[in-house]
Motif scaffolding. Structure first.
Motif, PDB file in Angstrom:
ATOM      1  N   VAL A 183      26.578  -3.416  46.052  1.00 54.94           N
ATOM      2  CA  VAL A 183      25.931  -3.531  47.058  1.00 54.94           C
ATOM      3  C   VAL A 183      24.611  -2.984  46.728  1.00 54.94           C
ATOM      4  N   GLY A 184      24.436  -1.924  45.881  1.00 51.99           N
ATOM      5  CA  GLY A 184      23.409  -1.275  45.441  1.00 51.99           C
ATOM      6  C   GLY A 184      22.556  -2.175  44.520  1.00 51.99           C
ATOM      7  N   ALA A 189      17.818  -5.830  44.102  1.00 52.98           N
ATOM      8  CA  ALA A 189      17.304  -7.152  43.666  1.00 52.98           C
ATOM      9  C   ALA A 189      16.702  -7.719  44.858  1.00 52.98           C
ATOM     10  N   HIS A 190      17.183  -7.454  46.000  1.00 60.63           N
ATOM     11  CA  HIS A 190      16.443  -7.902  47.166  1.00 60.63           C
ATOM     12  C   HIS A 190      15.040  -7.436  47.431  1.00 60.63           C
ATOM     13  N   ARG A 191      14.786  -6.420  46.918  1.00 62.11           N
ATOM     14  CA  ARG A 191      13.810  -5.674  47.222  1.00 62.11           C
ATOM     15  C   ARG A 191      12.504  -5.916  46.089  1.00 62.11           C
ATOM     16  N   ASP A 192      12.904  -6.723  45.037  1.00 64.07           N
ATOM     17  CA  ASP A 192      12.182  -7.113  44.029  1.00 64.07           C
ATOM     18  C   ASP A 192      12.185  -8.739  43.865  1.00 64.07           C
ATOM     19  N   PRO A 193      11.383  -9.344  44.383  1.00 65.97           N
ATOM     20  CA  PRO A 193      11.391 -10.998  44.398  1.00 65.97           C
ATOM     21  C   PRO A 193      10.916 -11.570  43.231  1.00 65.97           C
ATOM     22  N   LEU A 194      10.041 -10.784  42.410  1.00 66.58           N
ATOM     23  CA  LEU A 194       9.637 -11.198  41.234  1.00 66.58           C
ATOM     24  C   LEU A 194      10.613 -11.066  40.148  1.00 66.58           C
TER      25      LEU A 194
END
Length: 218
Positions: A183-184, A189-194
């Motif tokens: 989950v972490g 990963a969700h917070r960093d689209p690049l």
């Protein structure tokens, strides 16, 4: 992980596009096809493992899904197959190079962790930061234990001196720990689209690479 002064400073030949592959101005190659396929296949197998485990252990989900025998079969098959993508990836030189980078804790990785705990934005990192290295080490150690305890549960008399109840205890609690760490990982990963773009296409923006992984490009 093996300490080192920093051996992932410059992208190696395995991360350079093949001749004729389209170049993207302002972008740099980060992951080859093998790395992306291994990551994708491992992610799907892990999703099947965790999803079916949830259906087996939580009564509301078990009642909703039903078909327990099929769920058990999918869980066992995905668990057995989980190490396969990594093992196949070892035939690739570029994949092995990335594994070596993940296994080497450079001097600046300690500074990355200290800055991360203080929530400072600027953090030194090579191709992989210290958080990614710790995550890889955790998953790399947890999966064999899960596979071993799962086999002990599946084949009751495999090692008669190890009680099946002990295997169940370790398997269940380690599964919860893996789920929490996953989950972490997904949240980061969700917070960093690049970063996700790099795993999806193999390329990342040059300015992102210099900001997030300054010791990689030099």
């Amino acid at each position: 992980m093996t300490p080192t002064a920093g051996s992932d400073r410059v992208p190696r030949r395995g991360n350079v596009p093949r001749p004729g592959q389209e170049q993207r101005p302002g972008w740099v190659p980060r992951f080859g096809r093998v790395q992306r396929l291994v990551h994708r296949a491992t992610g799907w197998l892990m999703a099947f493992c965790v999803g079916t485990a949830a259906c087996l252990y939580f009564p509301p989900l078990a009642e909703l899904v039903g078909r327990r025998l099929i769920v058990v079969a999918v869980h066992e098959a995905s668990g057995l197959l989980l190490p396969v993508p990594v093992l196949l990836g070892l035939f690739s030189a570029s994949f092995r190079a990335d594994l070596r980078r993940l296994n080497r804790f450079a001097a600046y990785d300690g500074e990355w962790l200290r800055r991360a705990l203080k929530r400072l934005r600027s953090r030194p990192a090579g191709k992989f930061n210290a958080g990614q290295k710790l995550y890889a080490a955790w998953i790399g150690g947890a999966v064999p234990v899960m596979l071993f305890t799962g086999l002990l549960m599946w084949f009751g008399g495999l090692l008669p001196w190890i009680p099946r109840s002990s295997a169940i205890f370790v398997h269940d609690w380690l599964a919860l720990a893996i789920a929490a760490v996953l989950v972490g990982h997904i949240r980061m990963a969700h917070r960093d689209p690049l970063a996700r773009e790099g795993m999806r296409t193999g390329y990342v923006r040059l300015d992102w690479a210099r900001e997030e992984h300054p010791n990689w490009l030099g």
